[in-house]
Enzyme design. Structure first.
Site, PDB file in Angstrom:
ATOM      1  N   SER A  15       1.202  -1.199   0.000  1.00 11.86           N
ATOM      2  CA  SER A  15       0.084   0.092  -0.092  1.00 11.86           C
ATOM      3  C   SER A  15       0.741   1.114  -0.167  1.00 11.86           C
ATOM      4  CB  SER A  15      -1.251  -0.383   1.039  1.00 11.86           C
ATOM      5  OG  SER A  15      -1.705   1.229   1.364  1.00 11.86           O
ATOM      6  N   LEU A  17       3.219   4.307   0.232  1.00  7.25           N
ATOM      7  CA  LEU A  17       4.725   4.609  -0.060  1.00  7.25           C
ATOM      8  C   LEU A  17       5.100   3.861  -0.793  1.00  7.25           C
ATOM      9  CD1 LEU A  17       5.413   7.137   2.830  1.00  7.25           C
ATOM     10  CD2 LEU A  17       4.125   7.637   0.509  1.00  7.25           C
ATOM     11  N   ASP A  36       4.111  -7.393   3.859  1.00  2.00           N
ATOM     12  CA  ASP A  36       2.830  -6.775   4.479  1.00  2.00           C
ATOM     13  C   ASP A  36       2.400  -7.758   5.414  1.00  2.00           C
ATOM     14  OD1 ASP A  36       0.908  -4.711   4.436  1.00  2.00           O
ATOM     15  OD2 ASP A  36       2.095  -2.987   3.331  1.00  2.00           O
ATOM     16  N   ASP A  59       4.424  -9.606   9.600  1.00  6.92           N
ATOM     17  CA  ASP A  59       4.578  -8.635  10.587  1.00  6.92           C
ATOM     18  C   ASP A  59       5.869  -8.166  10.722  1.00  6.92           C
ATOM     19  OD1 ASP A  59       3.493  -7.254  13.062  1.00  6.92           O
ATOM     20  OD2 ASP A  59       2.506  -8.477  13.954  1.00  6.92           O
ATOM     21  N   CYS A  85       8.528   0.841   5.080  1.00 10.79           N
ATOM     22  CA  CYS A  85       7.635   1.508   4.723  1.00 10.79           C
ATOM     23  C   CYS A  85       6.507   0.727   5.998  1.00 10.79           C
ATOM     24  CB  CYS A  85       6.869   1.969   3.512  1.00 10.79           C
ATOM     25  SG  CYS A  85       8.254   2.121   2.154  1.00 10.79           S
ATOM     26  N   SER A 148       9.192  10.087   9.891  1.00 11.57           N
ATOM     27  CA  SER A 148       7.906  10.878   9.599  1.00 11.57           C
ATOM     28  C   SER A 148       8.473  12.669   9.626  1.00 11.57           C
ATOM     29  CB  SER A 148       6.688  10.817  10.507  1.00 11.57           C
ATOM     30  OG  SER A 148       6.281  11.652  10.470  1.00 11.57           O
ATOM     31  N   TYR A 161       2.719   8.605  18.077  1.00 13.42           N
ATOM     32  CA  TYR A 161       3.471   8.130  16.525  1.00 13.42           C
ATOM     33  C   TYR A 161       4.670   8.907  16.344  1.00 13.42           C
ATOM     34  CZ  TYR A 161       3.536   8.827  11.227  1.00 13.42           C
ATOM     35  OH  TYR A 161       3.979   8.498   9.748  1.00 13.42           O
ATOM     36  N   LYS A 165       8.832   7.359  16.102  1.00 12.54           N
ATOM     37  CA  LYS A 165       9.359   8.304  14.739  1.00 12.54           C
ATOM     38  C   LYS A 165      10.903   8.818  14.647  1.00 12.54           C
ATOM     39  CE  LYS A 165       6.958   6.532  11.152  1.00 12.54           C
ATOM     40  NZ  LYS A 165       6.632   5.174  10.658  1.00 12.54           N
ATOM     41  N   THR A 196      -1.555   9.007   0.167  1.00 12.07           N
ATOM     42  CA  THR A 196      -1.927   7.546   0.528  1.00 12.07           C
ATOM     43  C   THR A 196      -3.097   7.013   0.703  1.00 12.07           C
ATOM     44  OG1 THR A 196      -1.001   7.165   2.402  1.00 12.07           O
ATOM     45  CG2 THR A 196       0.441   7.204   0.722  1.00 12.07           C
TER      46      THR A 196
HETATM   47  N1  LIG Z   1       1.122   8.960   4.392  1.00 13.69           N
HETATM   48  C1  LIG Z   1       1.699   9.923   5.057  1.00 13.69           C
HETATM   49  O1  LIG Z   1       1.527  11.063   5.175  1.00 13.69           O
HETATM   50  C2  LIG Z   1       2.848   9.745   5.513  1.00 13.69           C
HETATM   51  C3  LIG Z   1       3.856  10.845   6.373  1.00 13.69           C
HETATM   52  C4  LIG Z   1       5.211   9.932   7.258  1.00 13.69           C
HETATM   53  C5  LIG Z   1       5.217   9.356   7.366  1.00 13.69           C
HETATM   54  N2  LIG Z   1       5.177   8.293   6.287  1.00 13.69           N
HETATM   55  C6  LIG Z   1       5.009   6.985   6.785  1.00 13.69           C
HETATM   56  O2  LIG Z   1       5.317   5.999   5.678  1.00 13.69           O
HETATM   57  C7  LIG Z   1       4.699   5.027   5.655  1.00 13.69           C
HETATM   58  C8  LIG Z   1       4.399   4.455   4.965  1.00 13.69           C
HETATM   59  O3  LIG Z   1       2.925   5.000   4.991  1.00 13.69           O
HETATM   60  P1  LIG Z   1       1.298   5.054   4.514  1.00 13.69           P
HETATM   61  O4  LIG Z   1       1.460   5.876   3.688  1.00 13.69           O
HETATM   62  O5  LIG Z   1       1.931   4.329   2.371  1.00 13.69           O
HETATM   63  O6  LIG Z   1       0.652   4.340   4.725  1.00 13.69           O
HETATM   64  P2  LIG Z   1      -0.429   2.748   4.105  1.00 13.69           P
HETATM   65  O7  LIG Z   1      -1.510   2.403   5.506  1.00 13.69           O
HETATM   66  O8  LIG Z   1      -0.690   3.433   2.793  1.00 13.69           O
HETATM   67  O9  LIG Z   1       1.010   1.446   4.344  1.00 13.69           O
HETATM   68  C9  LIG Z   1       1.340   1.378   5.136  1.00 13.69           C
HETATM   69  C10 LIG Z   1       1.568  -0.191   5.352  1.00 13.69           C
HETATM   70  O10 LIG Z   1       2.123  -0.469   5.845  1.00 13.69           O
HETATM   71  C11 LIG Z   1       1.612  -2.169   6.640  1.00 13.69           C
HETATM   72  N3  LIG Z   1       1.806  -2.654   7.733  1.00 13.69           N
HETATM   73  C12 LIG Z   1       0.891  -2.019   8.935  1.00 13.69           C
HETATM   74  N4  LIG Z   1       1.626  -2.657  10.009  1.00 13.69           N
HETATM   75  C13 LIG Z   1       2.471  -3.303   9.945  1.00 13.69           C
HETATM   76  C14 LIG Z   1       3.603  -4.332  10.070  1.00 13.69           C
HETATM   77  N5  LIG Z   1       2.942  -4.901  11.776  1.00 13.69           N
HETATM   78  N6  LIG Z   1       3.747  -5.587   9.493  1.00 13.69           N
HETATM   79  C15 LIG Z   1       3.468  -5.397   7.896  1.00 13.69           C
HETATM   80  N7  LIG Z   1       2.911  -4.446   7.534  1.00 13.69           N
HETATM   81  C16 LIG Z   1       2.694  -3.871   8.476  1.00 13.69           C
HETATM   82  C17 LIG Z   1       0.318  -1.949   6.578  1.00 13.69           C
HETATM   83  O11 LIG Z   1      -0.660  -2.824   6.057  1.00 13.69           O
HETATM   84  C18 LIG Z   1       0.659  -0.896   5.183  1.00 13.69           C
HETATM   85  O12 LIG Z   1       0.412  -2.106   4.091  1.00 13.69           O
HETATM   86  C19 LIG Z   1       5.082   4.577   7.001  1.00 13.69           C
HETATM   87  O13 LIG Z   1       5.582   4.350   8.040  1.00 13.69           O
HETATM   88  C20 LIG Z   1       4.121   6.288   7.900  1.00 13.69           C
HETATM   89  O14 LIG Z   1       4.087   6.254   9.077  1.00 13.69           O
HETATM   90  C21 LIG Z   1       3.212   8.268   6.248  1.00 13.69           C
END
Ligand SMILES: NC(=O)c1ccc[n+]([C@@H]2O[C@H](COP(=O)([O-])OP(=O)(O)OC[C@H]3O[C@@H](n4cnc5c(N)ncnc54)[C@H](O)[C@@H]3O)[C@@H](O)[C@H]2O)c1
Length: 255
Positions: A15, A17, A36, A59, A85, A148, A161, A165, A196
């Site tokens: 999913s 990023l 994932d 996990d 990610c 983040s 959070y 981070k 996302t």
């Molecule tokens: N979207 C944003 O604005 C943003 C900003 C800063 C940081 N981030 C960070 O970027 C990363 C990706 O976020 P995203 O926005 O793509 O989110 P997303 O929810 O689209 O994707 C995150 C993925 O991580 C997987 N996941 C969650 N817990 C898990 C685990 N224990 N084991 C394996 N997989 C697991 C989920 O199933 C999901 O597919 C995250 O670490 C998030 O904190 C996102």
């Protein structure tokens, strides 16, 4: 690090990023294993991208599951790239309106997935990379983590959070130092507000409100903006031990 013929693992690769990162690395000639917990999305993506891409239901907090996925990746060729990610968010203040404290189990859970999970994958991927043949520069691999901007500008309600981070930012330099002798580089990306599925949970007016604080360009970041930086880090042999904000100049206000 040459992506052509390299093997990569991407956690959270089903999913957002992570998915964009899988697409880009594979588009540049790498094989990949998607780690994932979202089985449906992970399997569909792996199937779409074809031979050389596998899904491993994992996990990131489990040492056993991560090791199985890394062994699977290593059986496809030398593991050269690991991108962390996987992550979860949570909104809750240090104390609730009635003065009761933040739920400690939730605080621990966010740190467990975002920080401990990242280290679990990083250390195991580095172990596999250390056993590969180095390239002509002595390089064996690159690890890219996702923190983040909340690590620096954590907002009201982001206590768990932001803590998690900040830990990812904090491990970046010592990990790079630990792994320099085996030719493995480590960098961390701090995204700002990216479009996302994590953010799609918010109503549109809130998403627009988030974009208004971005300096330039005045929009949310795209998953491909992120994937492009992963590629730049992987392919630039002189980037190491660094944390890079990817946020259009955003400095997050208190709320
Ligand atoms: N979207 C944003 O604005 C943003 C900003 C800063 C940081 N981030 C960070 O970027 C990363 C990706 O976020 P995203 O926005 O793509 O989110 P997303 O929810 O689209 O994707 C995150 C993925 O991580 C997987 N996941 C969650 N817990 C898990 C685990 N224990 N084991 C394996 N997989 C697991 C989920 O199933 C999901 O597919 C995250 O670490 C998030 O904190 C996102």
């Amino acid at each position: 690090m040459d992506l052509n013929g390299a093997v990569a693992i991407v956690t959270g690769g089903a999913s957002g990023l992570g998915e964009a990162t899988v697409r880009r690395l594979v588009g540049r000639g790498a094989s990949a294993v998607i780690l994932d917990m979202q089985v449906d999305k992970g399997e569909i993506l792996a199937k779409e991208l074809g031979d050389g891409v596998a899904f491993a239901q994992t996990d990131v907090t489990s040492p056993e599951q991560v090791q199985v996925a890394i062994d699977q990746a290593s059986s496809m060729g030398p593991l050269r790239v690991a991108v962390n990610c996987a992550g979860i968010g949570w909104a809750s203040r240090t104390i609730n309106k009635d003065g009761s404290p933040h739920d400690l189990d939730i605080y621990k859970k966010v740190i467990e997935v975002n920080a401990v999970g990242t280290f679990n994958v990083l250390s195991r991927a580095a172990g596999a990379m250390s056993k590969t043949e180095p390239d002509a520069d002595g390089a064996r691999g690159v690890i890219v983590n996702t923190a983040s901007v909340a690590a620096f500008d954590g907002q009201i309600g982001q206590i768990a959070y932001a803590t998690s981070k900040a830990a990812v930012v904090g491990l970046t330099l010592p990990a790079a130092r630990d792994l320099a002798p085996v030719g493995v580089r480590v960098c961390t990306i701090c995204p700002g507000v990216m479009d996302t599925p994590m953010l799609a949970l918010l109503p549109e007016d809130q998403r627009n409100a988030l974009a208004k604080d971005v300096m330039f360009p005045k929009r949310l970041g795209t998953p491909d903006d992120f994937a492009a930086l992963v590629e730049a880090i992987v392919t630039n042999p002189y980037l190491n031990g660094e944390t890079i904000r990817l946020d259009g100049g955003l400095r997050m206000p208190p709320k």
